[in-house]
Scaffold this active site. Structure first.
Site, short mmCIF file in Angstrom:
data_model
loop_
_atom_site.label_atom_id
_atom_site.label_comp_id
_atom_site.label_asym_id
_atom_site.label_seq_id
_atom_site.Cartn_x
_atom_site.Cartn_y
_atom_site.Cartn_z
N ASP A 235 32.91 31.18 45.81
CA ASP A 235 33.58 31.51 44.55
C ASP A 235 34.27 32.86 44.69
OD1 ASP A 235 33.50 30.52 41.52
OD2 ASP A 235 33.43 32.70 41.54
N ASN A 243 44.23 36.65 36.80
CA ASN A 243 45.05 36.03 35.75
C ASN A 243 45.32 36.99 34.60
OD1 ASN A 243 45.23 33.53 37.05
ND2 ASN A 243 43.28 32.84 36.20
N HIS A 248 49.11 34.26 35.60
CA HIS A 248 48.59 33.04 36.22
C HIS A 248 49.32 32.69 37.52
CE1 HIS A 248 45.74 31.79 33.10
NE2 HIS A 248 46.58 32.36 32.24
N GLU A 278 38.22 28.33 40.66
CA GLU A 278 38.30 29.21 41.84
C GLU A 278 37.12 28.98 42.77
OE1 GLU A 278 36.17 31.62 38.63
OE2 GLU A 278 37.74 30.11 38.76
#
Length: 393
Positions: A235, A243, A248, A278
């Protein structure tokens, strides 16, 4: 050349913006007719032109030249997205040439065979279905009336029996080649689109990695085959900041950059998939937890040492990882749950770490230190919450 329209006749509303990609349901028409226009140009210039020059009649030669020009115009319309107009023009010049050849040379010399080819081209085109039905009936009616009229009267150009027989065999051979070329083109387009659709069904559209369904299917297949492997859940640390602070588009670029870094650290045969958001999943065949730890640390270093380069800045990235081995769980679901639990333990321990055991003493304390197994593991101070209570494994 840019595609501008996807509508059958370009009707209704403003044109789509330049370079707008075709929707999947229109790709087959576009690719098929892109092949057919090339075939038509070769057929007119390399087959029909020499044939009518051999027969010695200038009027059909003029029609072939006009057909060449019309085909080039139709191809130009096709490349600009007006696929129905291009197909209609191509079909119209085919019908004109067929009817004129039948009128000149009569029935029985093979020109009526091209009606089947014209019907095939019509029915694989992007024309609306109602137009296909109407034009098919119109073509069959026109050719039927023409054949009856030439049967009653003498054809405009008389041929000797030997020449008529030779022309019949030439038309049979040409018809077979053209029909075979169209069918081979259709098969090639269908196979290519099938590969594309299959890839799109198995891969994440943004990053190009395997999607969740595909990576889980591979892992389940390996478990059923009793193949030893390690599973890594990975992760991106603080991905929400990408973001929130940079937009984004930057977040999407960060995920693509991450996949590039991951692919550098994997072996041939290792599998990489986007598990969600993610979060990514790595499948490492034939690896124990210790060996998978080495791979995970190498991947973490690659991500850490290769920041995302943007036009005005560079953004550093780190990842947290949790590892589970195939022999630690009875099912794939339990294996993923174990890796997920270790992933979040690594995050709670300070991020940019790899966790392969349930005890915190086996966590890597610093990003640049490699983890050792068992008693040689580096010491680690358990992390604490804001209220100073110890976080348990």
């Amino acid at each position: 050349m840019p595609l501008r329209l996807h509508r059958p006749w370009g009707e209704g509303g403003p044109p789509l913006p330049p370079r707008c990609p075709l929707p999947p349901e229109r790709r087959r028409y576009f690719d098929t007719f892109a092949h057919l226009y090339g075939m038509a140009l070769v057929a007119y210039a390399g087959l029909m032109m020499p044939l009518f020059l051999w027969l010695g009649h200038p009027w059909p030669v003029g029609i072939v030249l006009a057909s060449l020009m019309a085909t080039l115009i139709a191809r130009s319309l096709h490349l600009r997205g007006h696929m129905a107009w291009g197909a209609g023009l191509l079909w119209a010049v085919m019908v004109l040439l067929i009817c004129e050849a039948i009128r000149l040379y009569g029935a029985g010399v093979g020109f009526e065979f091209y009606v089947g080819l014209a019907l095939l081209v019509l029915h694989i085109s992007a024309l609306p279905k109602s137009c296909k039905i109407v034009l098919s009936c119109l073509l069959v009616g026109m050719v039927g009336v023409l054949l009856m009229s030439v049967h009653r009267d003498m054809p405009s150009a008389s041929l000797s029996p030997a020449m008529a027989t030779g022309l019949l065999w030439i038309n049979l051979a040409m018809m077979g080649m053209l029909f075979g070329g169209v069918l081979m083109g259709l098969e090639g387009v269908t196979e290519r689109l099938e590969r594309t659709y299959r890839r799109e069904a198995l891969h994440d559209m943004l990053t190009g990695a395997l999607n969740r369904r595909a990576i889980l299917s591979i892992a389940e297949r390996w478990r059923r085959a009793q193949c030893p492997f390690a599973l890594v859940l990975l992760d991106v640390d603080h991905f929400k900041r990408f973001n929130d602070l940079h937009g984004h588009a930057t977040g999407d670029a960060a995920l693509c950059h991450l996949v590039s870094c991951l692919q550098q650290g994997l072996r041939e045969g290792d599998m990489l998939g986007r598990y969600g958001g993610e979060e990514f999943m790595l499948l490492l065949p034939g690896m124990t937890r210790g060996a998978a730890m080495t791979v995970a640390e190498r991947i973490a270093a690659l991500v850490r040492e290769q920041p995302l380069a943007l036009p005005d800045k560079s953004l550093g990235m780190t990842v947290s990882q949790g590892i589970a081995a195939e022999d630690e769980a009875a099912t794939l679901g339990e294996m993923i749950e174990l890796a997920d639990r270790r992933l979040y333990a690594a995050k709670h321990a300070g991020r940019d770490r790899v966790m392969a055991w349930d005890a915190f003493e086996t966590l890597s304390p610093l990003p640049d230190q490699r983890i050792a197994e068992g008693a040689e593991a580096c010491a680690f101070s358990p992390p604490r919450r804001h209220d100073d209570s110890v976080i348990k494994a």
